[in-house]
Motif scaffolding. Structure first.
Motif, PDB file in Angstrom:
ATOM      1  N   ALA A   1       0.934  -1.216  -0.007  1.00  0.00           N
ATOM      2  CA  ALA A   1       0.000   0.100   0.080  1.00  0.00           C
ATOM      3  C   ALA A   1       0.815   1.281   0.181  1.00  0.00           C
ATOM      4  O   ALA A   1       0.604   2.300  -0.783  1.00  0.00           O
ATOM      5  CB  ALA A   1      -0.979  -0.038   0.936  1.00  0.00           C
ATOM      6  N   ILE A   2       1.852   1.268   0.741  1.00  0.00           N
ATOM      7  CA  ILE A   2       2.896   2.499   0.866  1.00  0.00           C
ATOM      8  C   ILE A   2       3.532   2.739  -0.405  1.00  0.00           C
ATOM      9  O   ILE A   2       3.680   4.028  -0.662  1.00  0.00           O
ATOM     10  CB  ILE A   2       3.872   2.362   2.291  1.00  0.00           C
ATOM     11  N   SER A   3       3.810   1.543  -1.069  1.00  0.00           N
ATOM     12  CA  SER A   3       4.346   1.750  -2.355  1.00  0.00           C
ATOM     13  C   SER A   3       3.494   2.652  -3.603  1.00  0.00           C
ATOM     14  O   SER A   3       3.913   3.553  -4.166  1.00  0.00           O
ATOM     15  CB  SER A   3       4.930   0.577  -3.017  1.00  0.00           C
ATOM     16  N   LEU A   4       2.180   2.412  -3.220  1.00  0.00           N
ATOM     17  CA  LEU A   4       1.396   3.242  -3.894  1.00  0.00           C
ATOM     18  C   LEU A   4       1.400   4.712  -3.512  1.00  0.00           C
ATOM     19  O   LEU A   4       1.360   5.681  -4.359  1.00  0.00           O
ATOM     20  CB  LEU A   4      -0.081   2.574  -4.075  1.00  0.00           C
ATOM     21  N   PHE A   5       1.254   5.097  -2.373  1.00  0.00           N
ATOM     22  CA  PHE A   5       1.535   6.305  -1.823  1.00  0.00           C
ATOM     23  C   PHE A   5       2.733   7.016  -2.148  1.00  0.00           C
ATOM     24  O   PHE A   5       2.494   8.228  -2.526  1.00  0.00           O
ATOM     25  CB  PHE A   5       1.224   6.482  -0.401  1.00  0.00           C
ATOM     26  N   ILE A   6       3.663   6.499  -2.080  1.00  0.00           N
ATOM     27  CA  ILE A   6       5.253   6.750  -2.687  1.00  0.00           C
ATOM     28  C   ILE A   6       5.020   7.209  -3.994  1.00  0.00           C
ATOM     29  O   ILE A   6       5.374   8.160  -4.596  1.00  0.00           O
ATOM     30  CB  ILE A   6       6.027   5.941  -2.318  1.00  0.00           C
ATOM     31  N   GLY A   7       4.262   6.462  -4.875  1.00  0.00           N
ATOM     32  CA  GLY A   7       4.243   6.720  -6.231  1.00  0.00           C
ATOM     33  C   GLY A   7       3.440   7.914  -6.495  1.00  0.00           C
ATOM     34  O   GLY A   7       3.503   8.879  -7.257  1.00  0.00           O
ATOM     35  N   ASP A   8       2.175   8.306  -5.539  1.00  0.00           N
ATOM     36  CA  ASP A   8       1.364   9.537  -5.710  1.00  0.00           C
ATOM     37  C   ASP A   8       2.041  10.787  -5.458  1.00  0.00           C
ATOM     38  O   ASP A   8       1.992  11.678  -5.960  1.00  0.00           O
ATOM     39  CB  ASP A   8       0.208   9.211  -4.772  1.00  0.00           C
ATOM     40  N   TYR A   9       3.136  10.507  -4.178  1.00  0.00           N
ATOM     41  CA  TYR A   9       3.802  11.424  -4.052  1.00  0.00           C
ATOM     42  C   TYR A   9       4.823  12.029  -5.020  1.00  0.00           C
ATOM     43  O   TYR A   9       5.206  13.119  -5.432  1.00  0.00           O
ATOM     44  CB  TYR A   9       4.513  11.261  -2.641  1.00  0.00           C
ATOM     45  N   VAL A  10       5.462  10.793  -5.615  1.00  0.00           N
ATOM     46  CA  VAL A  10       6.662  10.990  -6.730  1.00  0.00           C
ATOM     47  C   VAL A  10       5.836  11.974  -7.631  1.00  0.00           C
ATOM     48  O   VAL A  10       6.316  12.928  -8.428  1.00  0.00           O
ATOM     49  CB  VAL A  10       7.112   9.946  -7.304  1.00  0.00           C
ATOM     50  N   GLU A  11       4.587  11.686  -8.201  1.00  0.00           N
ATOM     51  CA  GLU A  11       3.779  12.198  -9.200  1.00  0.00           C
ATOM     52  C   GLU A  11       3.571  13.692  -9.024  1.00  0.00           C
ATOM     53  O   GLU A  11       3.645  14.580  -9.881  1.00  0.00           O
ATOM     54  CB  GLU A  11       2.532  11.617  -9.673  1.00  0.00           C
ATOM     55  N   SER A  12       2.891  13.833  -7.770  1.00  0.00           N
ATOM     56  CA  SER A  12       2.281  15.028  -7.333  1.00  0.00           C
ATOM     57  C   SER A  12       3.689  16.160  -7.214  1.00  0.00           C
ATOM     58  O   SER A  12       3.517  17.226  -7.329  1.00  0.00           O
ATOM     59  CB  SER A  12       1.779  15.097  -6.100  1.00  0.00           C
ATOM     60  N   LEU A  13       4.782  15.689  -6.875  1.00  0.00           N
ATOM     61  CA  LEU A  13       5.967  16.641  -6.715  1.00  0.00           C
ATOM     62  C   LEU A  13       6.740  16.687  -8.000  1.00  0.00           C
ATOM     63  O   LEU A  13       7.608  17.591  -8.038  1.00  0.00           O
ATOM     64  CB  LEU A  13       6.965  15.936  -5.671  1.00  0.00           C
TER      65      LEU A  13
ATOM     66  N   VAL B   1       7.565   2.956 -10.682  1.00  0.00           N
ATOM     67  CA  VAL B   1       7.995   3.473  -9.391  1.00  0.00           C
ATOM     68  C   VAL B   1       7.744   2.483  -8.237  1.00  0.00           C
ATOM     69  O   VAL B   1       8.709   2.252  -7.276  1.00  0.00           O
ATOM     70  CB  VAL B   1       6.953   4.621  -9.144  1.00  0.00           C
ATOM     71  N   TYR B   2       6.600   1.734  -8.184  1.00  0.00           N
ATOM     72  CA  TYR B   2       6.800   0.656  -7.332  1.00  0.00           C
ATOM     73  C   TYR B   2       7.719  -0.299  -7.407  1.00  0.00           C
ATOM     74  O   TYR B   2       8.445  -0.601  -6.561  1.00  0.00           O
ATOM     75  CB  TYR B   2       5.370  -0.163  -7.468  1.00  0.00           C
TER      76      TYR B   2
ATOM     77  N   ILE C   1       5.558 -10.489  -3.926  1.00  0.00           N
ATOM     78  CA  ILE C   1       4.065 -10.301  -3.759  1.00  0.00           C
ATOM     79  C   ILE C   1       3.428  -8.743  -3.531  1.00  0.00           C
ATOM     80  O   ILE C   1       2.679  -8.544  -4.267  1.00  0.00           O
ATOM     81  CB  ILE C   1       3.698 -11.163  -2.517  1.00  0.00           C
ATOM     82  N   GLY C   2       4.451  -8.258  -2.642  1.00  0.00           N
ATOM     83  CA  GLY C   2       3.903  -6.680  -2.340  1.00  0.00           C
ATOM     84  C   GLY C   2       4.109  -5.835  -3.787  1.00  0.00           C
ATOM     85  O   GLY C   2       2.970  -5.151  -4.034  1.00  0.00           O
ATOM     86  N   PHE C   3       5.027  -5.999  -4.757  1.00  0.00           N
ATOM     87  CA  PHE C   3       4.770  -5.404  -5.962  1.00  0.00           C
ATOM     88  C   PHE C   3       3.864  -5.643  -6.836  1.00  0.00           C
ATOM     89  O   PHE C   3       3.140  -4.980  -7.500  1.00  0.00           O
ATOM     90  CB  PHE C   3       6.129  -5.694  -6.838  1.00  0.00           C
ATOM     91  N   THR C   4       3.306  -6.956  -6.825  1.00  0.00           N
ATOM     92  CA  THR C   4       2.688  -7.448  -7.670  1.00  0.00           C
ATOM     93  C   THR C   4       1.074  -7.110  -7.345  1.00  0.00           C
ATOM     94  O   THR C   4       0.284  -6.535  -7.994  1.00  0.00           O
ATOM     95  CB  THR C   4       2.544  -9.247  -7.803  1.00  0.00           C
ATOM     96  N   LEU C   5       0.793  -7.135  -6.042  1.00  0.00           N
ATOM     97  CA  LEU C   5      -0.445  -6.589  -5.604  1.00  0.00           C
ATOM     98  C   LEU C   5      -0.509  -5.068  -5.532  1.00  0.00           C
ATOM     99  O   LEU C   5      -1.736  -4.571  -6.157  1.00  0.00           O
ATOM    100  CB  LEU C   5      -0.547  -6.863  -3.708  1.00  0.00           C
ATOM    101  N   ALA C   6       0.659  -4.124  -5.618  1.00  0.00           N
ATOM    102  CA  ALA C   6       0.432  -2.977  -5.797  1.00  0.00           C
ATOM    103  C   ALA C   6       0.121  -2.643  -7.260  1.00  0.00           C
ATOM    104  O   ALA C   6      -0.658  -1.741  -7.531  1.00  0.00           O
ATOM    105  CB  ALA C   6       1.700  -1.976  -5.424  1.00  0.00           C
TER     106      ALA C   6
END
Length: 489
Positions: free
Chosen positions: A130-142, A153-154, A367-372
């Motif tokens: 989940a946090i990798s998705l939020f990191i992606g959102d931050y990277v894009e917004s910045l 990014v994930y 597993i985490g990357f695949t889910l993200a």
């Protein structure tokens, strides 16, 4: 006996390599001891949680309003405090990588150990995804490097930070400490800036729902809103219970574990109070209740970005990285311990030359990357993680109660203030938080139950007959069983 041959030994349903085989088996599954002192462990405890101060908690305002979330935060803070004091005692008794699984294994048997360890794994595999998705959102917004939120990014998140973990635990925890320090400093600077705009009248600006029982300006969604806000009150503390997973790699864990757990919780309580109050009072509960970046909104509202809001935005990325990084560590150690003891496939606990459980890092990462990349729903995955967390809290608190009553004479270098009464409070509140997850996201709760059912079927029909009695947590439980038998004799 041939090397690696297994014969029945230890508790029922366990197997253990022979004398020579045991040494060879464990030698290939050894972590680097003495790599982390109390400061690195304290940093780890704060790192698990710090991203929750930057976002996520504010959604609780939509469930309970300022008053409801405030009460929920206090109650969840009490739950974590009681749980941390109980874990401090348990980790001093059994300082191994098993953490919650090891404690429950001793108190509740193999089934209790597996139930607890699986719940912890659900939390620590889903949360980084989940946090990798939020990191992606931050990277894009910045606008960093022109990247948009997506699978590249994930993938970079998992590849870079798992690579640091493979380098070695000491290096990994020092990196985590630096990034965490940046995030904490940013929260303090944010609070100073937000308090200059503080207005107490804005705290209760969400209109009261007249249909909700007990609704008021303080509790706009009524008394039930307090309960519904429980999972979001947890966001200020979620993950701190993972510190004992580093016990096997700690310096003097009997002393450093209780110290690190206590200090990290104290830091988190302070950060939660100043962040919650200053952010809500700066722009109002209604303005930030659904914001993806509530601290930035609290500073600039709907206006133009300021130097301070830009700084906090970048620091939010640092907080996400700190939590992502530390949760990967926690998940790998829980997986390592369960695998080493045979609850999960044993090859997952193999360590490399630098004493890192490389498969325990790589496979959850995949597993985490695949889910993200597949789901793209960070909120849903975090709700699943919270469901797993609340189950583990209840079982760990119960383990403390059982050991206090069943083995009162067990040597305890650190003793929980209040004893079983303290862990009893944690147990009741954890069960309440577990039920509250159904109020927030019923689908997430049932997804977690489905994962649990598959894992339990694997344990019931396969792995419980192939446990490794030479593993530290299993050996500890076997010794306890033998001592009990001698006393009865």
């Amino acid at each position: 006996m041939a090397q690696g041959t297994e014969t029945p030994a230890g508790p029922p349903d366990s197997t253990s390599p022979g004398v020579t085989g045991s040494a060879a088996y464990l030698r290939r599954r050894t972590l680097r001891r003495g790599s982390a002192g109390w400061l690195l462990l304290t940093g780890l405890g704060v790192a698990y949680v710090v991203s929750g101060d930057f976002s996520g908690w504010n959604i609780g305002l939509s469930e309970g309003g300022f008053g409801g979330l405030a009460v929920a935060m206090v109650l969840m803070g009490v739950m974590y405090a009681c749980l941390v004091f109980a874990l401090a005692e348990l980790s001093a008794i059994l300082p191994t990588a098993g953490g919650g699984y090891g404690f429950a294994r001793r108190a509740l048997g193999t089934w209790g150990g597996f139930l607890t360890g699986t719940a912890i794994l659900i939390e620590y595999i889903l949360a980084p995804a989940a946090i990798s998705l939020f990191i992606g959102d931050y990277v894009e917004s910045l606008g960093l490097f022109g990247l948009t939120s997506g699978w590249p990014v994930y993938l970079a998140c998992f590849a870079i930070f798992i690579g640091i973990h493979l380098w070695g635990v000491g290096e990994a925890l020092r990196f985590s400490l630096v990034v965490t320090a940046i995030a904490v400093a940013a929260l303090l600077i944010f609070a100073v800036g937000a308090f200059t705009e503080f207005d107490a009248a804005r705290l209760n600006d969400i209109p009261a729902d007249p249909a909700a029982f007990g609704s008021s300006s303080w509790l706009p969604y009524g008394l039930l809103g307090i309960w519904a806000a429980f999972p979001f009150g947890m966001w200020f503390f979620l993950g701190v219970e993972g510190v004992p997973l580093a016990a096997e790699e700690a310096k003097d864990p009997v002393r450093s574990m209780p110290k690190a757990l206590t200090i990290s919780l104290a830091v988190l309580v302070f950060l939660a109070l100043i962040t919650f109050v200053s952010a809500t009072g700066a722009q109002g509960a209604n303005a930030i209740k659904e914001a993806g970046n509530p601290l930035v909104v609290a500073l600039q509202g709907s206006g133009e970005p300021t130097a301070l809001s830009r700084f906090v935005n970048y620091a939010g990325l640092a907080g996400l990285v700190a939590s992502f990084f530390s949760l990967i560590f926690a998940g790998s150690r829980q997986l390592f311990a369960l695998s080493r003891a045979g609850y999960l496939p044993r090859f997952l606990s193999l360590t490399n030359r630098r004493k890192s459980p490389y498969l325990g890092l790589l496979i959850p990462g995949v597993i985490g990357f695949t889910l993200a990349a597949w789901s793209g729903n960070g909120g849903r995955m975090l709700n699943v993680a919270v469901f797993g967390a609340t189950i583990s809290y209840a079982l760990m608190a119960l383990s403390h109660i059982v050991l206090r009553r069943r083995e009162p004479d067990l040597p305890r270098p650190y003793r929980t203030p209040g004893g079983a009464r303290t862990s009893g409070v944690a147990f009741v509140l954890a069960c309440s938080a577990l039920v509250a997850t159904f109020l927030v996201d019923r689908d997430a709760a049932f997804i977690a139950l489905g994962v649990y059912a598959v894992a339990l079927a694997y344990f019931a029909f396969y792995s419980r007959h192939r446990l490794v009695a030479a593993a530290p947590e299993e050996e500890f439980a076997a010794l306890a069983a033998a001592e009990a038998e001698l006393k009865r004799g």
